[in-house]
Design a protein around this motif. Structure first.
Motif, PDB file in Angstrom:
ATOM      1  N   LEU A 300      -0.031 -50.867  -7.097  1.00 30.13           N
ATOM      2  CA  LEU A 300      -1.091 -51.817  -6.745  1.00 30.13           C
ATOM      3  C   LEU A 300      -2.037 -51.251  -5.696  1.00 30.13           C
ATOM      4  N   GLU A 301      -1.530 -50.394  -4.830  1.00 26.89           N
ATOM      5  CA  GLU A 301      -2.408 -49.755  -3.849  1.00 26.89           C
ATOM      6  C   GLU A 301      -3.402 -48.808  -4.502  1.00 26.89           C
ATOM      7  N   LEU A 302      -3.001 -48.229  -5.631  1.00 27.44           N
ATOM      8  CA  LEU A 302      -3.825 -47.211  -6.278  1.00 27.44           C
ATOM      9  C   LEU A 302      -4.754 -47.775  -7.346  1.00 27.44           C
ATOM     10  N   PHE A 303      -4.319 -48.823  -8.027  1.00 27.51           N
ATOM     11  CA  PHE A 303      -5.065 -49.356  -9.174  1.00 27.51           C
ATOM     12  C   PHE A 303      -5.530 -50.781  -8.858  1.00 27.51           C
ATOM     13  N   PRO A 304      -6.840 -51.006  -8.746  1.00 26.77           N
ATOM     14  CA  PRO A 304      -7.327 -52.359  -8.439  1.00 26.77           C
ATOM     15  C   PRO A 304      -7.425 -53.283  -9.646  1.00 26.77           C
ATOM     16  N   SER A 305      -7.036 -52.837 -10.834  1.00 28.17           N
ATOM     17  CA  SER A 305      -7.185 -53.643 -12.039  1.00 28.17           C
ATOM     18  C   SER A 305      -6.414 -54.952 -11.933  1.00 28.17           C
ATOM     19  N   THR A 306      -6.965 -55.993 -12.538  1.00 27.50           N
ATOM     20  CA  THR A 306      -6.265 -57.268 -12.588  1.00 27.50           C
ATOM     21  C   THR A 306      -4.951 -57.135 -13.349  1.00 27.50           C
ATOM     22  N   PHE A 307      -4.984 -56.423 -14.477  1.00 31.64           N
ATOM     23  CA  PHE A 307      -3.803 -56.277 -15.323  1.00 31.64           C
ATOM     24  C   PHE A 307      -3.002 -55.049 -14.942  1.00 31.64           C
ATOM     25  N   VAL A 308      -1.673 -55.193 -14.993  1.00 27.32           N
ATOM     26  CA  VAL A 308      -0.737 -54.079 -14.847  1.00 27.32           C
ATOM     27  C   VAL A 308       0.203 -54.141 -16.049  1.00 27.32           C
TER      28      VAL A 308
END
Length: 540
Positions: A300-308
């Motif tokens: 989550l720190e690296l990827f700001p996308s809403t979806f994971v």
């Protein structure tokens, strides 16, 4: 007659009058259009030898970038008018950027090079007005870098190719049985051990051929920051995938305590060197949950996308059936069976991600045992999973294996390299429709969009990825963007005509696509076994 791909919604013109772009063309950009301004100067400018200096808005020889709140998100209006230059108006910053991609296509294949090949050549585009907007908000490409690692520069190149085709979601498949590709600082063995395998089978798992050398690699967290930032400049969202609870042998090889050690000697496991589905899955313990919470915190720190994306597919449950600890967990949680245990994994991380303002998405197996309320589904096993999810009120990305798995072979001929799966020709892709006809209008609104998937078991390098992806990704991009008629009514002859121009653009970008006449001699893999599926229905 337009040669654009994907096809725009409406074109007025083109007329015989031309609008010049030359060294005197200035660039006028409104606030909020900075990504396109930078792209024009850093990419299109060098290709054509144009400096695009700033200039006054009323210049007669200008490219003007504007926001227009009367247009919908991602929509644009490109006007090329004599005495006014080129104006790109977008409903948002992304719309302006997509308009610039259209401008690039209008300027010819030289605009796709990195330096001018004809310095001093007069440039211009015919007078015309183009109105355009996307059909879907999720227009995706999934790239599997776990089976065969693609270095950062190759990933950045694919982001550029996505931008060319107005694709806006990059699904980054980072972990699997055959490799873990993401640096996790609190768990360094994931990359120290999990990112390398001793050897690799060459071809399908039935092939007797092996490449007897280590294969691997991983992205540092700075690599990921670079990839995410590069994508954002191109209005592409990067959706990371970390597989749970199956497809996890690389992680278990690095940290044996994550596996079902009461039924298998997890300490002896290595990163898997074969293809297929490993039986080694995560143990349903609190320790496993805490470990992956730590992984996802860094994600989550690296990827700001809403979806994971959490995978959730092809989780073999034999070890859970044999494991006293797993059976005790099923009883403790009051679950019906092992499917419920998988659902428990998914629901835990759905709640965990939701509490942090994110949304879980997984392959359609996450429907088994009950689906968490906020989760979305990547429907890969045909339409059925997506139909069921949409009817239950869940958002869906349609990516059925039978239609848009680009690792599947493009022709039934003997020269097709490492033939995998169904024959899916360029025309087959072009006639795919992401919205199943059995959905009502209300249910269809849950179809966020569509995605083409590139699984790389049989793609050992970038050239093989290019061959499998192109030209079919161009057809897929038109499906995802353009408002096309019903599949049977689509004008594939016109698409082929436009592809004649598009092949020259791909040539200029160095794409090793499959020619329409068949593979070139160096693209073949004679003697390397694949897994063709004969007699498969054409569009299931």
């Amino acid at each position: 007659m337009t040669e654009l791909i994907p096809a725009p919604r409406a074109v007025e013109g083109p007329l015989n009058h031309h609008v010049p772009l030359d060294r005197d063309t200035v660039l006028c950009s409104e606030p909020g259009t900075g990504t396109t301004e930078r792209w024009l100067r850093s990419t299109l400018g060098p290709a054509l030898g144009l400096p695009f200096p700033p200039g006054p808005e009323d210049s007669r020889n200008a490219v003007r970038l504007c926001l227009d709140d009367t247009l919908e998100p991602e929509a644009y209006r490109l006007s090329a008018l004599p005495g006014r230059g080129v104006e790109i108006r977008g409903g948002d910053a992304a719309g302006v950027f997509w308009g610039a991609q259209t401008l690039r296509q209008l300027l010819g294949p030289d605009a796709f090079r990195r330096a001018p090949v004809r310095p001093g050549t007069a440039r211009g585009i015919p007078q015309q007005i183009i109105e355009d907007a996307p059909r879907f908000r999720w227009r995706g490409l999934m790239l599997d870098v776990a089976r065969h690692f693609m270095p950062t520069d190759g990933v950045l190149r694919y982001l550029d190719l996505m931008a060319t085709h107005k694709l806006n979601v990059f699904h980054f498949h980072l972990t699997d049985d055959q490799g873990w590709r993401l640096e996790i600082r609190r768990s360094p063995r994931l990359t120290e051990v999990g990112s390398w395998r001793a050897r690799t089978r060459f071809g399908h798992r039935a092939s007797p051929l092996w490449e007897e050398k280590p294969h691997g690699g991983f992205y540092t967290q700075d690599d990921i920051r670079e990839i995410v930032a590069y994508a954002a400049e191109r209005h592409i969202t990067v959706v990371p995938e970390i597989d749970i609870p199956g497809h996890s042998q690389a992680a278990i090889a690095a940290y044996p305590e994550l596996g079902n050690s009461d039924v298998v000697d997890t300490a002896s496991l290595t990163v898997w060197d074969d293809w297929g589905i490993s039986p080694n899955v995560l143990a349903p313990t609190d320790r496993t949950l805490r470990f992956y919470e730590g992984v996802f915190e860094e994600v989550l720190e690296l990827f700001p996308s809403t979806f994971v994306h959490v995978g959730g597919d092809e989780c073999r449950k034999d070890q859970w059936r044999a494991s006293p600890a797993a059976q005790a967990r099923i009883k403790e949680l009051g679950l019906a069976d092992e499917d419920g245990l998988q659902s428990w994994f998914v629901r835990h991380f759905d709640a965990w991600l939701t509490a942090r303002g994110r949304r879980l998405i997984g392959w359609d197996e996450i429907l088994e045992g009950g689906l968490a309320e906020g989760a979305a589904v990547s429907s890969w096993r045909g339409y059925a999973g997506g139909v069921g999810a949409a009817r239950a009120g869940h958002d869906v990305v349609m990516c059925p294996e039978q239609q848009v798995y680009l690792d599947h072979r493009q022709d039934g001929g003997a020269d097709e390299p490492v033939p995998i799966g169904y024959v899916r020709t360029l025309e087959d892709i072009y006639r795919f429709d992401p919205v199943p006809p059995q959905l009502t209008g209300e249910q269809a609104r849950h179809v966020l969009g569509t995605q083409a998937n590139v699984w790389t078991e049989a793609m050992e390098d970038r050239a093989r990825v290019d061959y499998q992806a192109f030209p079919r990704l161009a057809a897929f991009a038109e499906i995802a963007w353009s408002a096309l008629p019903a599949p049977a009514d689509r004008d594939f002859t016109d698409f082929e005509r436009r592809m004649t121009a598009h092949y020259r653009r791909l040539d200029a970008q160095g794409v090793a696509y499959r020619p329409p006449t068949g593979p070139r001699p160096w693209q073949r893999r004679p003697g390397v076994l694949g897994r063709p599926i004969e007699g498969a229905p054409p569009n299931v």
